[in-house]
Design a protein around this motif. Structure first.
Motif, PDB file in Angstrom:
ATOM      1  N   ILE A 149       0.833  -1.214   0.000  1.00 27.91           N
ATOM      2  CA  ILE A 149       0.000   0.000   0.000  1.00 27.91           C
ATOM      3  C   ILE A 149       0.865   1.260   0.000  1.00 27.91           C
ATOM      4  O   ILE A 149       0.494   2.283  -0.581  1.00 27.91           O
ATOM      5  CB  ILE A 149      -0.983  -0.011   1.201  1.00 27.91           C
ATOM      6  CG1 ILE A 149      -2.089  -1.054   0.952  1.00 27.91           C
ATOM      7  CG2 ILE A 149      -1.604   1.369   1.439  1.00 27.91           C
ATOM      8  CD1 ILE A 149      -3.045  -1.258   2.117  1.00 27.91           C
ATOM      9  N   TRP A 200       1.178   3.049  -3.357  1.00 30.90           N
ATOM     10  CA  TRP A 200      -0.021   3.383  -4.140  1.00 30.90           C
ATOM     11  C   TRP A 200       0.190   4.598  -5.043  1.00 30.90           C
ATOM     12  O   TRP A 200      -0.325   4.656  -6.154  1.00 30.90           O
ATOM     13  CB  TRP A 200      -1.211   3.635  -3.205  1.00 30.90           C
ATOM     14  CG  TRP A 200      -1.091   4.929  -2.442  1.00 30.90           C
ATOM     15  CD1 TRP A 200      -0.354   5.152  -1.320  1.00 30.90           C
ATOM     16  CD2 TRP A 200      -1.696   6.183  -2.768  1.00 30.90           C
ATOM     17  NE1 TRP A 200      -0.463   6.456  -0.926  1.00 30.90           N
ATOM     18  CE2 TRP A 200      -1.289   7.119  -1.795  1.00 30.90           C
ATOM     19  CE3 TRP A 200      -2.565   6.602  -3.789  1.00 30.90           C
ATOM     20  CZ2 TRP A 200      -1.711   8.447  -1.810  1.00 30.90           C
ATOM     21  CZ3 TRP A 200      -2.972   7.926  -3.807  1.00 30.90           C
ATOM     22  CH2 TRP A 200      -2.552   8.830  -2.824  1.00 30.90           C
ATOM     23  N   ALA A 201       1.007   5.569  -4.582  1.00 35.94           N
ATOM     24  CA  ALA A 201       1.096   6.841  -5.309  1.00 35.94           C
ATOM     25  C   ALA A 201       1.976   6.756  -6.554  1.00 35.94           C
ATOM     26  O   ALA A 201       2.170   7.736  -7.259  1.00 35.94           O
ATOM     27  CB  ALA A 201       1.587   7.952  -4.383  1.00 35.94           C
ATOM     28  N   GLU A 202       2.514   5.549  -6.851  1.00 30.36           N
ATOM     29  CA  GLU A 202       3.327   5.384  -8.062  1.00 30.36           C
ATOM     30  C   GLU A 202       2.465   4.998  -9.273  1.00 30.36           C
ATOM     31  O   GLU A 202       2.991   4.837 -10.376  1.00 30.36           O
ATOM     32  CB  GLU A 202       4.390   4.291  -7.824  1.00 30.36           C
ATOM     33  CG  GLU A 202       5.386   4.674  -6.737  1.00 30.36           C
ATOM     34  CD  GLU A 202       6.197   3.483  -6.215  1.00 30.36           C
ATOM     35  OE1 GLU A 202       6.234   2.426  -6.874  1.00 30.36           O
ATOM     36  OE2 GLU A 202       6.785   3.624  -5.113  1.00 30.36           O
ATOM     37  N   TYR A 203       1.170   4.821  -9.036  1.00 28.77           N
ATOM     38  CA  TYR A 203       0.296   4.289 -10.084  1.00 28.77           C
ATOM     39  C   TYR A 203      -0.491   5.395 -10.801  1.00 28.77           C
ATOM     40  O   TYR A 203      -0.771   6.443 -10.212  1.00 28.77           O
ATOM     41  CB  TYR A 203      -0.642   3.234  -9.481  1.00 28.77           C
ATOM     42  CG  TYR A 203       0.128   1.963  -9.164  1.00 28.77           C
ATOM     43  CD1 TYR A 203       0.010   0.842  -9.963  1.00 28.77           C
ATOM     44  CD2 TYR A 203       1.049   1.923  -8.113  1.00 28.77           C
ATOM     45  CE1 TYR A 203       0.762  -0.303  -9.720  1.00 28.77           C
ATOM     46  CE2 TYR A 203       1.807   0.793  -7.856  1.00 28.77           C
ATOM     47  CZ  TYR A 203       1.655  -0.325  -8.671  1.00 28.77           C
ATOM     48  OH  TYR A 203       2.410  -1.440  -8.436  1.00 28.77           O
ATOM     49  N   ASP A 204      -0.840   5.142 -12.060  1.00 29.13           N
ATOM     50  CA  ASP A 204      -1.593   6.132 -12.841  1.00 29.13           C
ATOM     51  C   ASP A 204      -3.013   6.307 -12.313  1.00 29.13           C
ATOM     52  O   ASP A 204      -3.536   7.408 -12.255  1.00 29.13           O
ATOM     53  CB  ASP A 204      -1.694   5.680 -14.310  1.00 29.13           C
ATOM     54  CG  ASP A 204      -0.342   5.535 -14.969  1.00 29.13           C
ATOM     55  OD1 ASP A 204       0.545   6.351 -14.670  1.00 29.13           O
ATOM     56  OD2 ASP A 204      -0.171   4.593 -15.782  1.00 29.13           O
ATOM     57  N   TYR A 205      -3.626   5.181 -11.974  1.00 30.34           N
ATOM     58  CA  TYR A 205      -5.020   5.190 -11.537  1.00 30.34           C
ATOM     59  C   TYR A 205      -5.134   4.489 -10.186  1.00 30.34           C
ATOM     60  O   TYR A 205      -4.385   3.551  -9.919  1.00 30.34           O
ATOM     61  CB  TYR A 205      -5.915   4.437 -12.524  1.00 30.34           C
ATOM     62  CG  TYR A 205      -5.980   5.057 -13.902  1.00 30.34           C
ATOM     63  CD1 TYR A 205      -6.937   6.023 -14.202  1.00 30.34           C
ATOM     64  CD2 TYR A 205      -5.103   4.666 -14.907  1.00 30.34           C
ATOM     65  CE1 TYR A 205      -7.018   6.591 -15.467  1.00 30.34           C
ATOM     66  CE2 TYR A 205      -5.170   5.226 -16.170  1.00 30.34           C
ATOM     67  CZ  TYR A 205      -6.132   6.186 -16.443  1.00 30.34           C
ATOM     68  OH  TYR A 205      -6.213   6.736 -17.697  1.00 30.34           O
ATOM     69  N   VAL A 206      -6.074   4.934  -9.370  1.00 27.74           N
ATOM     70  CA  VAL A 206      -6.301   4.279  -8.088  1.00 27.74           C
ATOM     71  C   VAL A 206      -7.798   4.001  -7.921  1.00 27.74           C
ATOM     72  O   VAL A 206      -8.631   4.895  -8.124  1.00 27.74           O
ATOM     73  CB  VAL A 206      -5.797   5.146  -6.915  1.00 27.74           C
ATOM     74  CG1 VAL A 206      -6.072   4.451  -5.587  1.00 27.74           C
ATOM     75  CG2 VAL A 206      -4.293   5.416  -7.063  1.00 27.74           C
TER      76      VAL A 206
END
Lengths: 215, 215
Positions: free
Chosen positions: B162, B165-171
């Motif tokens: 978790i 999480w902020a490395e992803y394009d979409y959440v």
């Protein structure tokens, strides 16, 4: 939206040659999600029969339009066929502060200026292509109120408009209205789910970590 | 897809802590669009009962796994709990050449490596968060085959996962499976409509211009 903080509002730019279905898509999008704010353009052209000030356009004379531009009140503006058109800035900033999207039905010049504006990083642009030029011309001829000369002018402008298709983030070929609209909805839905458009996620993940600590 | 040329295939990266619904989403996505190719991971861990070579994992011993890595055969690989995991490169390149998307069910390390690989510009990454840690733990405990120790290890790994999480394009926050899946479908649909993923549009617009000329 995940949490207390509203998500970041989008500037959704929709462009297409006249007759390719842009206005229909805009109408369907507003009906699908009434929280989307439609950017009513300002113009110096004369109202057509039935056009309402503040609903179809904000009608201005040249002097008051120029004054608005000079005071920074326009997000973008351009001259088309001797008339000025522009997108007032204040309603867009208001919508964004509420986490609401703004929909722009603009030509390529408007699209460029919005993308290059201070709010450009929240712009998402969609270009709608007709399935063929024959089909485009048929749709334009179907609008009974326009003369052959006006249609010829629109076709020339259409070609110019289409030449800018590659400046847009997304491109749709409008073969069938419902399919095209489903694609457009997917684009809006997805763009809202981008991490950087969901500021509330920071608090949400902080709460998850607090929950881990408390175990 | 608009024309003869296939669209560019996506590398769709799906990550989440164990129990947040990633595998369910992957399964639903494959059922929705069977042209999507699932990237079967290679691993050095021993098969669990019922696991099939080439379907659940490609099972390797340490030597053959290392040989694959050394020859550039892995798009990404990482060590987790003393075992190696990786994504073979050849099937991904094959799928892309056919204009097909590849789905990766990987952790944050795999996600990072795919994004940073030579194919990274076609990567689209989605992180799935659980609605709460209590809910995450309930789902893990529901898997009867795992011991308390294994679950504790998974919870620790979940927290680590978790944190990325902020490395992803979409959440996506997986509160309700059908809603989350609808969002995931919208993301895949939209990403396929990006201009730069539709190389066939160049020919399509050339044909429109030819039609303009011929009028």
């Amino acid at each position: 939206m995940t949490h207390g903080q509203p998500r970041r509002g989008l500037l959704l730019i929709l462009s297409s040659p006249s007759g390719a279905g842009k206005s229909t898509m805009a109408r369907m999008l507003m009906a699908w999600d009434p929280t989307i704010r439609f950017s009513v353009s300002a113009t110096t052209r004369k109202p057509r029969p039935g056009e309402v000030h503040g609903q179809h356009y904000w009608f201005h004379d040249h002097d008051s339009f120029r004054a608005l531009v000079a005071s920074g009140g326009m997000l973008e503006h351009a001259e088309v066929f001797g008339n000025f058109y522009g997108s007032p800035r204040a309603p867009v900033e208001q919508a964004m502060s509420e986490g609401r999207d703004t929909l722009f039905d603009v030509d390529w010049q408007g699209g460029q200026q919005i993308r290059n504006s201070a709010l450009g990083k929240d712009a998402v642009s969609v270009f709608i292509l007709p399935p063929s030029i024959a089909e485009l011309e048929n749709r334009l001829k179907g609008r009974a109120q326009d003369s052959a000369e006006v249609i010829a002018g629109r076709m020339a402008k259409s070609r110019d408009e289409i030449s800018h298709w590659a400046e847009y983030d997304y491109v749709l070929v409008n073969r069938e209205v419902d399919e095209t609209f489903a694609d457009l909805k997917a684009i809006v839905t997805a763009e809202r789910l981008r991490r950087d458009r969901q500021p509330g996620l920071n608090d949400f993940v902080r709460d998850l970590n607090t929950e881990f600590e408390a175990r």
